[in-house]
Structure formats: structure tokens, C-alpha cells
Design a protein around this motif. Structure first.
Motif, short mmCIF file in Angstrom:
data_model
loop_
_atom_site.label_atom_id
_atom_site.label_comp_id
_atom_site.label_asym_id
_atom_site.label_seq_id
_atom_site.Cartn_x
_atom_site.Cartn_y
_atom_site.Cartn_z
N SER A 1 0.84 -1.19 0.00
CA SER A 1 0.00 0.00 0.00
C SER A 1 0.88 1.24 0.00
O SER A 1 2.01 1.21 0.52
N PRO A 2 0.41 2.33 -0.62
CA PRO A 2 -0.80 2.37 -1.43
C PRO A 2 -0.58 1.65 -2.76
O PRO A 2 0.56 1.33 -3.12
N ARG A 3 -1.62 1.38 -3.50
CA ARG A 3 -1.46 0.78 -4.81
C ARG A 3 -0.99 1.81 -5.83
O ARG A 3 -0.25 1.48 -6.76
N TYR A 4 -1.42 3.05 -5.65
CA TYR A 4 -1.03 4.13 -6.54
C TYR A 4 -0.67 5.34 -5.69
O TYR A 4 -1.33 5.62 -4.69
N VAL B 1 0.72 9.42 -6.33
CA VAL B 1 1.18 10.54 -7.15
C VAL B 1 1.83 11.54 -6.23
O VAL B 1 1.23 11.95 -5.23
N ALA B 2 3.05 11.90 -6.53
CA ALA B 2 3.78 12.84 -5.69
C ALA B 2 4.32 13.98 -6.54
O ALA B 2 4.66 13.80 -7.71
N LYS B 3 4.39 15.14 -5.94
CA LYS B 3 5.05 16.26 -6.60
C LYS B 3 6.55 16.12 -6.39
O LYS B 3 7.00 15.66 -5.33
N ARG B 4 7.30 16.54 -7.36
CA ARG B 4 8.76 16.46 -7.26
C ARG B 4 9.22 17.15 -5.97
O ARG B 4 8.78 18.27 -5.67
N GLY B 5 10.04 16.47 -5.24
CA GLY B 5 10.55 17.03 -3.99
C GLY B 5 9.86 16.51 -2.75
O GLY B 5 10.38 16.65 -1.63
N GLN B 6 8.71 15.88 -2.93
CA GLN B 6 7.99 15.30 -1.79
C GLN B 6 8.64 14.01 -1.34
O GLN B 6 9.30 13.32 -2.13
N ASP B 7 8.41 13.67 -0.08
CA ASP B 7 8.84 12.37 0.43
C ASP B 7 7.67 11.40 0.33
O ASP B 7 6.51 11.79 0.52
N VAL B 8 7.97 10.13 0.04
CA VAL B 8 6.91 9.12 -0.01
C VAL B 8 7.35 7.90 0.81
O VAL B 8 8.55 7.66 1.00
N ALA B 9 6.35 7.17 1.30
CA ALA B 9 6.61 5.94 2.05
C ALA B 9 5.73 4.84 1.49
O ALA B 9 4.51 5.01 1.40
N LEU B 10 6.33 3.74 1.11
CA LEU B 10 5.62 2.62 0.51
C LEU B 10 5.70 1.44 1.48
O LEU B 10 6.77 1.11 1.98
N ARG B 11 4.56 0.80 1.68
CA ARG B 11 4.50 -0.25 2.69
C ARG B 11 4.36 -1.63 2.06
O ARG B 11 3.68 -1.78 1.04
N CYS B 12 4.98 -2.61 2.70
CA CYS B 12 4.86 -3.99 2.24
C CYS B 12 4.55 -4.89 3.44
O CYS B 12 5.27 -4.87 4.44
N ASP B 13 3.48 -5.68 3.30
CA ASP B 13 3.16 -6.69 4.30
C ASP B 13 3.46 -8.06 3.69
O ASP B 13 2.73 -8.52 2.81
N PRO B 14 4.51 -8.73 4.15
CA PRO B 14 4.87 -10.00 3.53
C PRO B 14 3.94 -11.12 4.02
O PRO B 14 3.11 -10.93 4.91
N ILE B 15 4.10 -12.27 3.42
CA ILE B 15 3.38 -13.45 3.87
C ILE B 15 3.86 -13.78 5.29
O ILE B 15 5.07 -13.76 5.56
N SER B 16 2.93 -14.08 6.16
CA SER B 16 3.27 -14.34 7.56
C SER B 16 4.29 -15.48 7.66
O SER B 16 4.12 -16.54 7.05
N GLY B 17 5.35 -15.21 8.40
CA GLY B 17 6.36 -16.24 8.60
C GLY B 17 7.50 -16.20 7.61
O GLY B 17 8.52 -16.87 7.79
N HIS B 18 7.35 -15.43 6.54
CA HIS B 18 8.44 -15.34 5.56
C HIS B 18 9.56 -14.47 6.12
O HIS B 18 9.36 -13.31 6.47
N VAL B 19 10.74 -15.03 6.15
CA VAL B 19 11.87 -14.31 6.75
C VAL B 19 12.55 -13.38 5.74
O VAL B 19 13.17 -12.40 6.11
N THR C 1 3.30 -0.99 -5.99
CA THR C 1 2.84 0.39 -5.84
C THR C 1 3.33 1.16 -7.05
O THR C 1 4.54 1.20 -7.31
N ARG C 2 2.39 1.75 -7.78
CA ARG C 2 2.79 2.56 -8.93
C ARG C 2 2.99 3.99 -8.46
O ARG C 2 2.04 4.66 -8.03
N LEU C 3 4.22 4.44 -8.53
CA LEU C 3 4.57 5.80 -8.11
C LEU C 3 4.75 6.67 -9.34
O LEU C 3 5.51 6.33 -10.24
N THR C 4 4.05 7.79 -9.35
CA THR C 4 4.19 8.77 -10.42
C THR C 4 4.64 10.07 -9.78
O THR C 4 3.96 10.60 -8.89
N VAL C 5 5.78 10.57 -10.23
CA VAL C 5 6.30 11.83 -9.71
C VAL C 5 6.14 12.90 -10.78
O VAL C 5 6.65 12.75 -11.90
N LEU C 6 5.39 13.93 -10.44
CA LEU C 6 5.10 14.98 -11.42
C LEU C 6 6.13 16.09 -11.37
O LEU C 6 6.73 16.35 -10.33
#
Lengths: 113, 109
Positions: free
Chosen positions: A7-10, A12-30, A108-113
Motif C-alpha cells: 500500500s498504497p497501490r497508486y 502521485v507525488a510532486k517532485r521534492g515530496q517524500d513518499v513511504a511505501l509499505r509492504c506486508d509479507p506473507i506471515s512467517g516469511h523471513v 505500488t505505482r509511483l508517479t512523480v510529477l
């Protein structure tokens, strides 16, 4: 669900912004991997975690990219001061071990404008 | 420098044809060769090959690894329109996985 979620799936950020992309792995996967896939290209390796330890970050393109997995489960990929060339799909994958099959999240598809 | 090269980059065939996709690799401390199918979403796993000369088969898809030639092929027989996708090959080393650019396969009805 039983799969890898991101998350998020999509984003859109303006150039210069900070973004954070999250990943929830399969439970137990190291093992957890981050990839960057530009349009028309194959996924490019960014970084790899074994539990909470970041064992390889050689693929991170610059020091604006930072990844963490503090408790060995959820991971966050942070991009500071985004630039247009950061526009891509960011894929997360997890596996039960480094040499085992990787299961990918939807990206997550990131588009930087 | 580690690299994975796939050919052809794109391929258009008619339904029912057989196709062969190629992958060559140079990967330090090579462990395995992976094939994925990617449609309009994240790649889905097809095969993992670790031993040379042993064919892996799943329905109409099959793949084999040649460690001497540092290459692998993916065969699809009796192609269907649902096989249209990008097929990605990846070489796995000790600490990373390197993807090729993919072969874009389009099956005409």
C-alpha cells in the motif's frame, strides 16, 4: 489474505515530496525483497532483508532511498525528495528463505510529477 | 558485471503455435534460474531451475537449464491467447536476483 500486500497501490507525488511505501509479507516469511520496475523493463533489485536485518542494499539508486523492517515483518521503502526518474512500479516480494520461491505483491505505482 | 539477457524482446505468433523463449545469464555465485509470467500485475512464478538438463514441465509450459552454456529456454506449446504476457527470466546469486528485460509475447487469435 494469504499473499503479499502493498500500500498504497497508486501514489502521485510532486517532485521534492517524500513518499513511504509499505509492504506486508506473507506471515512467517523471513526474506523480503524490494524491486523497482520502470515501464517496459524487468524488475530491478533494490534491497533485501533477512528478518529485520538489511543484508543487501546495493541496488538502492541513491541515498534518497531508504528501507527498513524494524520487527522483521512489515517493511517500508521511503524515498526522499522524489524526482521524476523515481516514477516506477515498486514491487515487494517475500519468501521463506533466500533461495526459495519469491511471492510478489501487487506493487505500488509511483508517479512523480 | 552480472546480467541476464532475454531474447527475443518481443514475439507475435498465432494461436496454436509453439514458441521458445531464450535466457542467458552471467550471475556471480549462481544458485538458480527463475521464470515468471507478468500480465497487468506483479510477476507470477513459473519455474525455478537449479540443475542442468532436467526439464521442468507444467501443462503446456516447460523449461530447461544449461549450466554449461549459461542459458535457459522456456517452451510454450499449443499457445493460447491467454498466454499473451511478458515472460521474465531471473538469475539468482548468493545475495541478489537479477532480472532480464523480458520477452513480450503476443498471441493472435
Amino acid at each position: 489474505g494469504a499473499g503479499v500486500s502493498q500500500s498504497p497501490r497508486y501514489k502521485v507525488a510532486k517532485r521534492g515530496q517524500d513518499v513511504a511505501l509499505r509492504c506486508d509479507p506473507i506471515s512467517g516469511h523471513v526474506s523480503l525483497f524490494w524491486y523497482q520496475q520502470a515501464l517496459g523493463q524487468g524488475p530491478e533489485f533494490l534491497t533485501y532483508f533477512q528478518n529485520e536485518a538489511q543484508l543487501d542494499k546495493s541496488g538502492l539508486p541513491s541515498d534518497r532511498f531508504f528501507a527498513e523492517r524494524p520487527e522483521g515483518s512489515v517493511s517500508t521503502l521511503k524515498i526522499q525528495r522524489t524526482q521524476q526518474e523515481d516514477s516506477a512500479v515498486y514491487l515487494c516480494a517475500s519468501s521463506s528463505g533466500l533461495y526459495n520461491e519469491q511471492f510478489f505483491g501487487p506493487g505500488t505505482r509511483l508517479t512523480v510529477l | 558485471e552480472d546480467k541476464v539477457v532475454q531474447s527475443p524482446l518481443s514475439l507475435v505468433v498465432h494461436e496454436g503455435d509453439t514458441v521458445t523463449l531464450n535466457c542467458s545469464y552471467e550471475v556471480t555465485n549462481f544458485r538458480s534460474l527463475l521464470w515468471y509470467k507478468q500480465e497487468k500485475k506483479a510477476p507470477t512464478f513459473l519455474f525455478m531451475l537449479t540443475s542442468s538438463g532436467i526439464e521442468k514441465k507444467s501443462g503446456r509450459l516447460s523449461s530447461i537449464l544449461d549450466k554449461k552454456e549459461l542459458s535457459s529456454i522456456l517452451n510454450i506449446t499449443a499457445t493460447q491467447t491467454g498466454d499473451s504476457a511478458i515472460y521474465l527470466c531471473a538469475g539468482r546469486g548468493d545475495d541478489k536476483i537479477i532480472f532480464g528485460k523480458g520477452t513480450r509475447l503476443h498471441i493472435l487469435p
